[in-house]
Design an enzyme around this catalytic site. Structure first.
Site, PDB file in Angstrom:
ATOM      1  N   GLU A 148    -105.962  26.811   6.050  1.00 40.47           N
ATOM      2  CA  GLU A 148    -107.040  26.614   7.025  1.00 40.47           C
ATOM      3  C   GLU A 148    -106.419  26.059   8.297  1.00 40.47           C
ATOM      4  O   GLU A 148    -105.540  25.193   8.231  1.00 40.47           O
ATOM      5  CB  GLU A 148    -108.079  25.628   6.464  1.00 40.47           C
TER       6      GLU A 148
ATOM      7  N   GLU B 267    -111.841  20.855  16.917  1.00 41.29           N
ATOM      8  CA  GLU B 267    -112.674  20.089  15.998  1.00 41.29           C
ATOM      9  C   GLU B 267    -112.772  18.635  16.445  1.00 41.29           C
ATOM     10  O   GLU B 267    -111.810  18.056  16.962  1.00 41.29           O
ATOM     11  CB  GLU B 267    -112.109  20.126  14.568  1.00 41.29           C
TER      12      GLU B 267
END
Ligand SMILES: *[C@@H]1O[C@H](CO)[C@@H](O)[C@H](O)[C@H]1NC(C)=O
Ligand SMILES: *[C@@H]1O[C@H](CO)[C@@H](O)[C@H](O)[C@H]1NC(C)=O
Length: 356
Positions: free
Chosen positions: A174, A179
Site C-alpha cells: 500500500e 494522507e
C-alpha cells in the site's frame, strides 16, 4: 489509509526522528527518462473508469460509502461544469501521447471532478454521514502517478487520502501518497509492505528526501500497521495550506530499479514538463519522500495497485487520541452531527494521470 495504528504515528508526528536536509543533491542519479501518458483521467469521462466502494469503512469511520448512482444523485460525485465536447476523445484510456488537444488544454480549463461528503443532512452524533470512496478500475505495477487538485477536504474530523493498494494486503503493498487528519499542516506519505521481504526507509541516505522520517519500518500486519512514513516539509502540502495555494500536484514515481519517490508541488511551482504532459522527474529535484530499492524490495512488495481516493470521518486515526491533540474541540464523533462541518470536505480534482 487502512491503518489501525496511525494513532501511534500521530503522536509521534511532532517528534522528528530524522532531520530533513533541504538542499543536498541526490546521491544516486535516476534515469533521465521522459514519461509518456498511459491513462489520463479527467472531465466528463472520469467516472467511467473508477469503481465506487460501498462496503463498511475499514478505518472505522463515521461514513456510509455511496454507490455510483447514489453518489451522483445526491451530488457527492460530479463533474463540475460541462467540458468542451471536442475533448471527449482525449479522455480515453488509450495512449494519447502526442495528442496536442489534450496537451494544450491546461488542467484548470477542464471541468473538475468533485468528491464530497454530505454537507446538508442532519445526522445523529456518532452516526454516519454519506461519503465517497473510489478506486481505479485499472491496476498498475510501476509508473508515474499524478493527482492535480485545486482543493482537498479540510476540517476537524476529516481524514482524506489518495493512495494505491495491491491484492492480498499487506503482501501486495500500500502506498499512501496524500494522507492526514484534522487539518494536519503537512502531508504524511506512507508505505505498507508485507513481512516476507525487506522494506525500510534508508535513513542513512536522508539527503535523498526533503521530508522528515516518522517511522522507518514498512512492515505491516493486521495488528501493527503504521507502516513507514515521511512527513512533507511544506505547509502547502496539506489541508488549508494546500487549498490556499490553489492546491497543486502530488506525484509518485514507482520505479522498480531505484525505489518509490514522492513530490508535492504547490500550484505556482508545478514543473513545466508536467504541465506539458512530458514529465522528466529526474529534473524535479529532491523528492519529499523516497523509499530506496536498496533497503526495500520494490518488486516483491508492491504489485498490481489500484489508485484510491476517499475521505472518511473520525475512524481509528482521526477520531482517536489524535483528535484532541490536533487542536480540534469537543469529541470527534459529535462533529458528524453538524452538516456545516463538511461544506469544505471536498476533493476538487483537475485530473489523475498515470505515465509509463
Ligand atoms: C463549480 O464551478 C463553479 C463555477 O465555476 C464554482 O463557482 C464552484 O465553486 C465549483 N464548485 C466546486 C465544489 O469547486
Ligand atoms: C516492475 O517489476 C514487476 C515485477 O517484475 C513487473 O511486473 C513490472 O512490469 C515492472 N514495472 C515496470 C514499470 O517496469
Amino acid at each position: 489509509m487502512r491503518s489501525l495504528y496511525k494513532v501511534y504515528l500521530a503522536t509521534l508526528s511532532l517528534t522528528i526522528l530524522v532531520g530533513a536536509r533541504q538542499h543536498s543533491p541526490l546521491r544516486y542519479s535516476r534515469t533521465a527518462k521522459t514519461y509518456s501518458i498511459q491513462d489520463y483521467y479527467q472531465g466528463d469521462d472520469f467516472f467511467n473508469d473508477w469503481d465506487f466502494y460501498t462496503g463498511s469503512d475499514p478505518s472505522g469511520g463515521n461514513v456510509i460509502y455511496q454507490s455510483k448512482s447514489d453518489a451522483q444523485s445526491k451530488g457527492l460525485a460530479y463533474v463540475n461544469g460541462t467540458s468542451d465536447s471536442d475533448n471527449d476523445n482525449d479522455n480515453d484510456n488509450d495512449n494519447d501521447n502526442g495528442d496536442t488537444d489534450s496537451a494544450s488544454s491546461s488542467s484548470s480549463s477542464s471541468s473538475p471532478i468533485v468528491l464530497a461528503i454530505d454537507s446538508t443532512s442532519t445526522v445523529a452524533a456518532g452516526g454516519k454521514r454519506d461519503a465517497v470512496r473510489i478506486s481505479s478500475s485499472k491496476s498498475y505495477t510501476g509508473g508515474l502517478f499524478v493527482l492535480d487538485a485545486s482543493k482537498m477536504p479540510v476540517g476537524c474530523s476529516t481524514w482524506p487520502s489518495f493512495w494505491t493498494v495491491g491484492p492480498d494486503w499487506p503482501y501486495g503493498g500500500e502506498i499512501d501518497i496524500v494522507e492526514g487528519i484534522n487539518d494536519q499542516a503537512k502531508n504524511q506519505m506512507t508505505l505498507h509492505s508485507g513481512t516476507s521481504n525487506t522494506c525500510t526507509i534508508d535513513t542513512d541516505d536522508s539527503d535523498e528526501y526533503t521530508g522528515s522520517v516518522l517511522s522507518s519500518n514498512c512492515y505491516s500486519t493486521e495488528s501493527d500497521d503504521s507502516g513507514c512514513s515521511i512527513m512533507d516539509s511544506s505547509s502547502t502540502s496539506f489541508a488549508y495550506g494546500f487549498n490556499d495555494a490553489d492546491g497543486g500536484v502530488f506525484a509518485l514515481l514507482w520505479d522498480n530499479s531505484t525505489g518509490m519517490a514522492m513530490w508535492h508541488f504547490a500550484r505556482a511551482d508545478i514543473p513545466d514538463d508536467l504541465t506539458a504532459q512530458a514529465p522528466t522527474p529526474s529534473t524535479w529535484g529532491t523528492p519529499s519522500g523516497f523509499w530506496s530499492e536498496k533497503t526495500c524490495d520494490i518488486t516483491d512488495n508492491f504489485y498490481e495497485h489500484q489508485m484510491v481516493i476517499d475521505t472518511t470521518i473520525c475512524g481509528n486515526w482521526a477520531g482517536g487520541d489524535a483528535y484532541s491533540s490536533s487542536g480540534c474541540s469537543g469529541k470527534c464523533t459529535d462533529m458528524v452531527a453538524d452538516a456545516s462541518n463538511y461544506v469544505d470536505a471536498k476533493w476538487v480534482i483537475n485530473y489523475v494521470a498515470v505515465y509509463q
